[in-house]
Design an enzyme around this catalytic site. Sequence first.
Site, short mmCIF file in Angstrom:
data_model
loop_
_atom_site.label_atom_id
_atom_site.label_comp_id
_atom_site.label_asym_id
_atom_site.label_seq_id
_atom_site.Cartn_x
_atom_site.Cartn_y
_atom_site.Cartn_z
N ASP A 34 0.83 -1.20 0.00
CA ASP A 34 0.00 0.00 0.00
C ASP A 34 0.86 1.25 0.00
OD1 ASP A 34 -2.09 -1.62 0.15
OD2 ASP A 34 -2.72 -1.08 2.19
N VAL A 36 3.74 1.81 -1.27
CA VAL A 36 4.28 2.11 -2.59
C VAL A 36 3.16 2.64 -3.49
CG1 VAL A 36 5.26 1.07 -4.67
CG2 VAL A 36 6.22 0.52 -2.43
N TYR A 37 2.03 1.94 -3.50
CA TYR A 37 0.90 2.35 -4.34
C TYR A 37 0.48 3.78 -3.97
CZ TYR A 37 -3.57 2.18 -6.80
OH TYR A 37 -4.61 2.45 -7.64
N ASP A 38 0.29 4.01 -2.66
CA ASP A 38 -0.16 5.32 -2.21
C ASP A 38 0.87 6.41 -2.49
OD1 ASP A 38 -2.40 4.04 -1.34
OD2 ASP A 38 -1.87 4.09 0.79
N SER A 83 -15.65 6.57 8.24
CA SER A 83 -14.21 6.30 8.33
C SER A 83 -13.61 7.23 9.37
CB SER A 83 -13.52 6.47 6.98
OG SER A 83 -14.25 7.24 6.12
N LEU A 84 -12.30 7.21 9.49
CA LEU A 84 -11.65 8.01 10.53
C LEU A 84 -10.63 8.95 9.92
CD1 LEU A 84 -10.97 5.20 13.16
CD2 LEU A 84 -12.64 7.04 13.36
N LYS A 116 -5.65 -0.88 15.72
CA LYS A 116 -6.46 -0.80 14.49
C LYS A 116 -6.02 -1.94 13.60
CE LYS A 116 -7.71 2.65 11.00
NZ LYS A 116 -7.52 1.86 9.80
N GLU A 179 -13.63 -6.07 11.65
CA GLU A 179 -12.75 -6.27 10.50
C GLU A 179 -12.61 -7.75 10.17
OE1 GLU A 179 -12.35 -2.67 9.65
OE2 GLU A 179 -10.53 -3.60 8.86
N LYS A 319 -1.87 6.66 12.82
CA LYS A 319 -1.24 5.75 11.87
C LYS A 319 0.25 5.63 12.15
CE LYS A 319 -4.38 4.43 8.81
NZ LYS A 319 -4.49 4.95 7.48
S1 IVH Z 1 -13.61 2.31 15.13
C1 IVH Z 1 -16.08 5.63 12.42
N1 IVH Z 1 -11.75 0.62 15.74
O1 IVH Z 1 -10.62 1.29 10.32
C2 IVH Z 1 -15.53 4.31 12.36
N2 IVH Z 1 -12.20 0.95 13.45
O2 IVH Z 1 -10.14 3.95 9.21
C3 IVH Z 1 -15.11 3.89 13.72
N3 IVH Z 1 -10.78 -0.38 11.97
O3 IVH Z 1 -13.90 1.99 9.38
C4 IVH Z 1 -14.35 2.69 13.62
N4 IVH Z 1 -9.66 -1.41 13.55
O4 IVH Z 1 -13.03 -0.47 9.30
C5 IVH Z 1 -12.41 1.20 14.74
N5 IVH Z 1 -10.14 -0.81 16.50
C6 IVH Z 1 -10.79 -0.27 15.48
C7 IVH Z 1 -10.53 -0.58 14.14
C8 IVH Z 1 -11.25 0.07 13.14
C9 IVH Z 1 -9.85 -1.27 12.24
C10 IVH Z 1 -11.19 0.04 10.61
C11 IVH Z 1 -12.66 0.22 10.45
C12 IVH Z 1 -12.86 1.67 10.23
C13 IVH Z 1 -11.55 2.07 9.63
C14 IVH Z 1 -11.30 3.54 9.84
#
Ligand code: IVH
Length: 673
Positions: A34, A36-38, A83-84, A116, A179, A319
């Site tokens: 990812d 490299v692609y990004d 998303s975050l 995450k 996930e 990240k």
């Molecule tokens: S909380 C508003 N917790 O990462 C969404 N997400 O970049 C709140 N993800 O959409 C998500 N581990 O698919 C949460 N411990 C974690 C996570 C997680 C992976 C994924 C998830 C989310 C994305 C956001």
Amino acid sequence: MTKNEAASRANDLKDLLAKYDYEYYIQDKTSVSDAVYDGLKSELKKIEADYPELITPDSPTQRVVGTVLKGFSKVEHSARMLSLNDVFSKDDVEAWIKRMDKLLPGHQHEFFAQLKFDGLAAALIYQDGKFVQAVTRGDGTIGEDVTANVKTIASVPLNLRSSKAASPFLKGRIEVRGEIVMSKKDFEALNKKREAAGQPAFANPRNLAAGTIRQLDPKLVAARPLNFRAYDLITATPTQTPTFMSTLEALEQIGVAPIKPAEVFDTIDDVMRFVDEWSEKRNQLLFNTDGLVIKVNDRMQYARMGIVGKTPRAAVAFKYPAEEATSVVKDIVISIGRTGAATPVAVVDPVVVAGSTVQHASLHNADEITKKDIRVGDTVVIFKAGDIIPQVDRVLSELRPKSAISFNMVRELRRQYPELEFERPEGEAVYRVKGATGPLLLKKAVEHFASKAALDIDTLGEKNVVALVDAKLVNDLADLYLLTKEQVMKLDRFADLSADNLIKAIDVKKRPPLPRFIYGLGIRHVGTQTAIDLANHFKRLDNLGTAAYQELKDVDGIGEIVAESIIAWFADDDNQELLAKFKKLGVWPKDTKVASGKLSGLKFAVTGSLSTMGRDMAAERIRSLGGTFQTSVGNDTDYLVVGDNVGESKLIKARKIGTKQISEQELLNILDK
Ligand code: IVH
């Protein structure tokens, strides 16, 4: 970059990204990470931002991410899958908290931090405790029904566990979000099998998991070891789980595995300690992580904070920095180490790898360059492998400019070191300075370091140096500062007094002036005058060590060869170790003071063109009188010199800040006074 160059680079990038897309989406094969692609995609984005006319509808930057897949029926999510926002540093985290404070002033938050997992988001729907449906994120609003595929995942319970604590969740509809992931171990085993069967390997577990869920045949899915880990639980009565920590506990009660580790903290400092702790330890986890999610633990407060666009305000994704990145090789320079070994180093466009900016990458030796066919002009993948100097992993040959010629070590040695002869001893991969043995070069280096024009260490002449090196008391320049009187006295040439004198003479040279120290390091082509020019320009040794090639060439009197030689010296692992050792021993050059003069402490910026001199000349004259020349107007600028054909923006900025504006004539008056 000219527009033509930009257009050609953009085309090459588009072609390569399209190829990667084809391999990934059609052939189920992923040849790049990812990162490299990004990296390539963001380079393309940058070019398109500079030249919007180069944007074409087929550019990968124009693709809408998260589209709904064909072949599966569509399902609307009960609540949007958001998303975050990404954050990358403690500063970013603090800025996030400030934004929340503005919205809910005076609230003391508790923070929920959870690893995450890098997988594919899915929502599992349970009705009265029974699994009924699984839906992918899709575009966040509408996802794809992948129930049959998800049913094959062993860690997705088909019936929730019943217990007293679980009972509130066993009636009606609940939704578990999490996930779909594959463990690193399973991924490796599967890839090995695929390779053995002559099938293309997958790049990483995430892509493999995502590719698997998209299979239309559940039998194929069942053959691949997928897992599910949850991060959220949505019920009709949110008060049953008032915090994210209680949500995690509820998930455990109903028999769903939550993402772990996860903890609650009172302060952001504690959260950051958790982030740091897992930065290394995450490698030991079963699943891949790309960071941590930090949320306000209280769900009421979380909800009150609301949503901006597609992201909740009360959560961020921290990240971890990518350990790979792409960059372009600007030059290949050769450094000559202590033992006379010639090591080639790639000078690359500055790029962030694993959290720090990288400008050089080690190439080891000529064979390595030939094997990887690394050429000046090539786009390369750079990675960090625990060494100080990062390495080149491979060339993206699709992005090679036509003019790039193969690297030839012998030709390069001749060009960069015309005064030296090299040989390649039988069976060795390394070229060495002919006739030079380690001790011989070391003696020369120590003698040079101690010489009058360098550190000027009394009584450390040629004979004493030879004695110290031969006795193995000095194995590098920094060892001089570790010598003890007792050790030295044992040598034939020394007696009590002379040994004492030597130690003292060395000791008083722990904080030498910067130009002398730079000269003393023995960087090839850096004579006394060049050392003075460098010290005046860079002021501190660290600044010199991190200077980019172009910056070095911008110093008056420094040409291509000298710049290359400086880069090569600082890019050498041995030399970095030497500097670290000096620092540890308290041996470090004094910073060069800004020239004192009547303009001392005053900062000047110039806008527009001057009629009596060029900008460089103006800068030099200002500096020679102790002033500072700035390339743009800042809060600390004292005078803005306004020339001809001035752009409005700088004047507006200066006016806003309240910077004093002067004419060219007024500048001349100040300089000539
Ligand atoms: S909380 C508003 N917790 O990462 C969404 N997400 O970049 C709140 N993800 O959409 C998500 N581990 O698919 C949460 N411990 C974690 C996570 C997680 C992976 C994924 C998830 C989310 C994305 C956001």
